[in-house]
Design a protein around this motif. Structure first.
Motif, PDB file in Angstrom:
ATOM      1  N   ASP A 193       1.051  -1.341   0.041  1.00 34.52           N
ATOM      2  CA  ASP A 193       0.138   0.127  -0.001  1.00 34.52           C
ATOM      3  C   ASP A 193       1.130   1.236  -0.086  1.00 34.52           C
ATOM      4  N   VAL A 194       1.019   1.999  -1.133  1.00 33.53           N
ATOM      5  CA  VAL A 194       2.039   3.039  -1.305  1.00 33.53           C
ATOM      6  C   VAL A 194       1.557   4.324  -0.417  1.00 33.53           C
ATOM      7  N   THR A 195       0.475   4.415   0.434  1.00 28.65           N
ATOM      8  CA  THR A 195       0.155   5.299   1.277  1.00 28.65           C
ATOM      9  C   THR A 195       0.525   5.001   2.633  1.00 28.65           C
ATOM     10  N   ASP A 196       1.332   3.985   2.688  1.00 29.84           N
ATOM     11  CA  ASP A 196       1.992   3.642   3.961  1.00 29.84           C
ATOM     12  C   ASP A 196       3.415   3.739   3.977  1.00 29.84           C
TER      13      ASP A 196
ATOM     14  N   VAL B 153      -1.022  11.831  -4.722  1.00 30.17           N
ATOM     15  CA  VAL B 153       0.059  12.453  -4.389  1.00 30.17           C
ATOM     16  C   VAL B 153       1.006  12.090  -3.382  1.00 30.17           C
ATOM     17  N   MET B 154       0.572  11.556  -2.295  1.00 33.39           N
ATOM     18  CA  MET B 154       1.460  11.103  -1.169  1.00 33.39           C
ATOM     19  C   MET B 154       1.950   9.648  -1.801  1.00 33.39           C
ATOM     20  N   GLY B 155       1.116   8.808  -2.466  1.00 37.36           N
ATOM     21  CA  GLY B 155       1.588   7.602  -3.024  1.00 37.36           C
ATOM     22  C   GLY B 155       2.448   7.675  -3.906  1.00 37.36           C
ATOM     23  N   GLN B 156       2.961   8.975  -4.224  1.00 37.51           N
ATOM     24  CA  GLN B 156       4.260   9.302  -5.358  1.00 37.51           C
ATOM     25  C   GLN B 156       5.279   9.662  -4.335  1.00 37.51           C
ATOM     26  N   ALA B 157       5.064  10.474  -3.333  1.00 46.10           N
ATOM     27  CA  ALA B 157       5.967  11.316  -2.678  1.00 46.10           C
ATOM     28  C   ALA B 157       6.630  10.318  -1.834  1.00 46.10           C
ATOM     29  N   TYR B 158       5.738   9.344  -1.035  1.00 50.30           N
ATOM     30  CA  TYR B 158       6.449   8.242  -0.303  1.00 50.30           C
ATOM     31  C   TYR B 158       7.589   7.528  -0.651  1.00 50.30           C
ATOM     32  N   PRO B 159       7.330   6.995  -1.882  1.00 51.92           N
ATOM     33  CA  PRO B 159       8.249   6.175  -2.828  1.00 51.92           C
ATOM     34  C   PRO B 159       9.783   7.158  -3.057  1.00 51.92           C
TER      35      PRO B 159
END
Length: 267
Positions: free
Chosen positions: A65-68, A117-123
């Motif tokens: 889960d890319v939001t984690d 957005v955050m699912g791109q920023a975290y990686p």
């Protein structure tokens, strides 16, 4: 810069279980890449791995889960520990939900911003320091032409994609000279399970296979922006420079017609 090669490390794709992400993962695996494929649907990733068994490369499921942000960090640690450095990344996770003025929902906007957005920023937070330290790496971040200008029913989706575009435009010059290539991907309408839900006419709709082929060709180049289909992207770019008066004359015509509210029956 020289295009990344499987000998330099592995590829990592988020949002890989369907649509463009899935198609690109399978294409790269056919070319000999070890592709670490991430999405929340373990079953779909396992199917991809099975389909790639006879290919020159492989698809390696990495459920995520890319939001984690903690999960993202753990996934990248695992990939690089078990399979080698990540040489190529495509950050493709995202979703769409129409939002209009008539049923504006701030909660829906928040969900779109969190994933898109955050699912791109975290990686990016996890990858950039590693690639900068190695002096090598390529990251393609998927946004959309919908981020060029505000459009009816896209108050949340367009805002999220505009944020991604701005983020990448800000990062690209800072990465100059580091050996890390950052690319922005702005697709138009592509036939995928996500766009199949759209109830409106989608101009210049591109078949998935053609979109993946175009994406793959442009991924090896050093230009900042990858777009497809290019004719539709050019039309959308024109909207960016129109004055508001003319813009709103055009976009008002795009507003979906609403059924008149039922009149209350007198008792």
């Amino acid at each position: 810069m020289v295009a990344p090669h499987p000998s330099q490390g592995v590829a990592w794709i988020t949002g890989a279980s369907s649509g463009i992400g899935r198609g690109l993962a399978m294409q790269l695996a056919s070319e000999g890449w070890q592709v670490c494929a991430s999405a929340r649907r373990q079953g779909e990733l396992d199917k991809m791995a099975e389909e790639a068994r006879e290919m020159a490369g492989a698809v390696i499921p990495v459920p995520l889960d890319v939001t984690d942000v903690a999960g993202v960090r753990a996934a990248v640690d695992r990939i690089e520990r078990e399979h080698g450095p990540i040489a190529l990344t495509v950050l493709n996770a995202g979703t769409h939900q129409p939002i209009s003025a008539w049923d504006f929902d701030a909660g829906a906007v928040q969900k779109l911003l969190t994933l898109n957005v955050m699912g791109q920023a975290y990686p990016l937070e996890v990858l950039l320091p590693r690639m900068i330290a190695r002096g090598a790496g390529r990251i393609a971040v998927v946004a959309s032409v919908a981020g060029y200008r505000g459009l009816p029913t896209a108050a949340g989706y367009g805002a999220s994609k505009a944020g991604v575009i701005n983020m990448c435009e800000s990062l690209r010059p800072e990465l100059s000279g580091t050996g890390v290539t950052l690319q922005l991907v702005n697709p138009g309408f592509v036939r995928t399970p996500l766009t199949d839900k759209n109830a409106f006419n989608m101009p210049m709709l591109m078949e998935l296979e053609d979109a993946v082929a175009s994406f793959r060709r442009q991924l090896d180049r050093d230009k900042f922006e990858i777009v497809f289909p290019w004719r539709f992207a050019m039309i959308m770019k024109l909207l960016r420079i129109l004055p508001y008066g003319l813009l709103f004359k055009l976009t008002t015509r795009m507003v979906p017609k609403r059924e008149p509210a039922a009149k209350e029956t007198a008792r």
